[in-house]
Design an enzyme around this catalytic site. Sequence first.
Site, PDB file in Angstrom:
ATOM      1  N   ASP A 153      13.427  -2.662  -3.070  1.00 47.12           N
ATOM      2  CA  ASP A 153      12.253  -2.023  -3.659  1.00 47.12           C
ATOM      3  C   ASP A 153      12.726  -0.814  -4.462  1.00 47.12           C
ATOM      4  O   ASP A 153      12.668   0.321  -3.999  1.00 47.12           O
ATOM      5  CB  ASP A 153      11.278  -1.604  -2.549  1.00 47.12           C
ATOM      6  CG  ASP A 153       9.978  -1.037  -3.080  1.00 47.12           C
ATOM      7  OD1 ASP A 153       9.784  -1.008  -4.307  1.00 47.12           O
ATOM      8  OD2 ASP A 153       9.150  -0.608  -2.254  1.00 47.12           O
ATOM      9  N   SER A 166       5.501   7.226  -2.584  1.00 44.61           N
ATOM     10  CA  SER A 166       6.359   6.109  -2.993  1.00 44.61           C
ATOM     11  C   SER A 166       7.435   6.558  -3.970  1.00 44.61           C
ATOM     12  O   SER A 166       7.164   7.234  -4.957  1.00 44.61           O
ATOM     13  CB  SER A 166       5.527   5.020  -3.669  1.00 44.61           C
ATOM     14  OG  SER A 166       5.044   4.105  -2.743  1.00 44.61           O
TER      15      SER A 166
END
Length: 461
Positions: free
Chosen positions: A246, A335
């Site tokens: 990710d 994030s």
Amino acid sequence: MSHKRIPKRKAAIAAGSVVALGAAAILLPNANASQDGSSTDAAPKTLKATDASDLAAQLQDLLGQAFAGSYYDSGTQQLVVNVISGDNNVVVQAKKAGAKVREVKNSLATLQAGAKTLAADATIPGTAWALDPKTNKIQVTADSTVTGAKWDRLTSTVESLGSDVAAVKKSSGTFKTLVSGGDAIFAQAEGGTVRCSLGFNVTASDGSPAFLTAGHCGVAAKEWSDSETGAPIATVDQATFPGDGDFSLVKYDDPATQAPSEVNVGGGQTVQITGAADATVGEQVFRMGSTTGLHDGTVTGLDATVNFQSETDPNGVDTVTGLIQTDVCAEAGDSGGSLFTQDGSAVGMTSGGSGDCTNGGETFFQPVTTALTATGATLGDGAAGAGAGDEGAGAADPSASATDGAGDVGAGGDAVGGDESAGAVDPSATAGDQSGEGVGDQSGADDQSGADDGSSLTSTR
């Protein structure tokens, strides 16, 4: 542009000092611990976490199949190495290398085979698993959405592996990626504004300035700005999500952009990032994100697999592998933010998790070393792995209140203006009411307040 106005003030961590970085986050003095000076070869060495990680990698090569994982005992500052019982020579080799040795039942091969069985039979949205060398088991976690037939399927799979190989626990939150909710980097996508946190400044393989952030941020939007209404300043070059990671590499549009290798921890203070390091179970780590600022915690698992609910298919799952599992809290908007050690080693970027910074939870991170290898980038000006020099690990002034919020994009994990805290925050001061509902992916939200009511909003991806 604000990403060029990086504050250069840094405070070296004085030996023996204690540096306060918020209610729960304390950067300890630089623990460049020397060897313990013991006259016996079998005595475990005293190590800082990054050196323990290096030793673990060496012992894995040396011991081969007898190596069954390792973790860092932060209390004794020693590396604990698991070895398969029955080979005294292996024990002697590990002890001579400076590790504390523990004989265990399950080999890495056994645990990895169990993880493959889980992937084949229990890839259910809201589940995650990671190898835990402390228990010598696979630790499986199910969030609040895993009920009924899904829970039965998961537990039966875990039981098939054996109670001495895997264990399962429930989480009160919901596993979601942590897009939106902060004031760090912004992008426009269909349906609203996407907001994430900058991870680490790097140099791309072609020599251009760039930064790393979460992959799910990079697939959500192509162009990123340092303000919610400003023109784009950077463009996604590579993005991986879901699958084997990710992470995104985002290149600054202006080749003259200053991109220092540091993390802003609030109050105008920074931590110098001197290189990348693999995570070690048991080590203390610090996370900086634009929503909740600075928090610390412990690495609890490696090679984690997380099955996020798909944001494009209501019946699908976005599986990400190879992540770091921690007990560090995070919320929407964190994030991509920086995970690092007190001595200035870049460890990871925030991916997703459950819970919040009031009630706690699990948070997963993309390893920086994997992202650098995949993208061909190097930290900052190319000094990946360089020593700390005279800077040491930057620190915040113990008397400084890290609620300034006036940081600049360009320092990893920074916040940009607004009333968000750029540094340490009181864990009780969350961005909105998160009470036990997990962290929502608000990539399509057009509310720019940075508050999150804890509800799950529909992604625009």
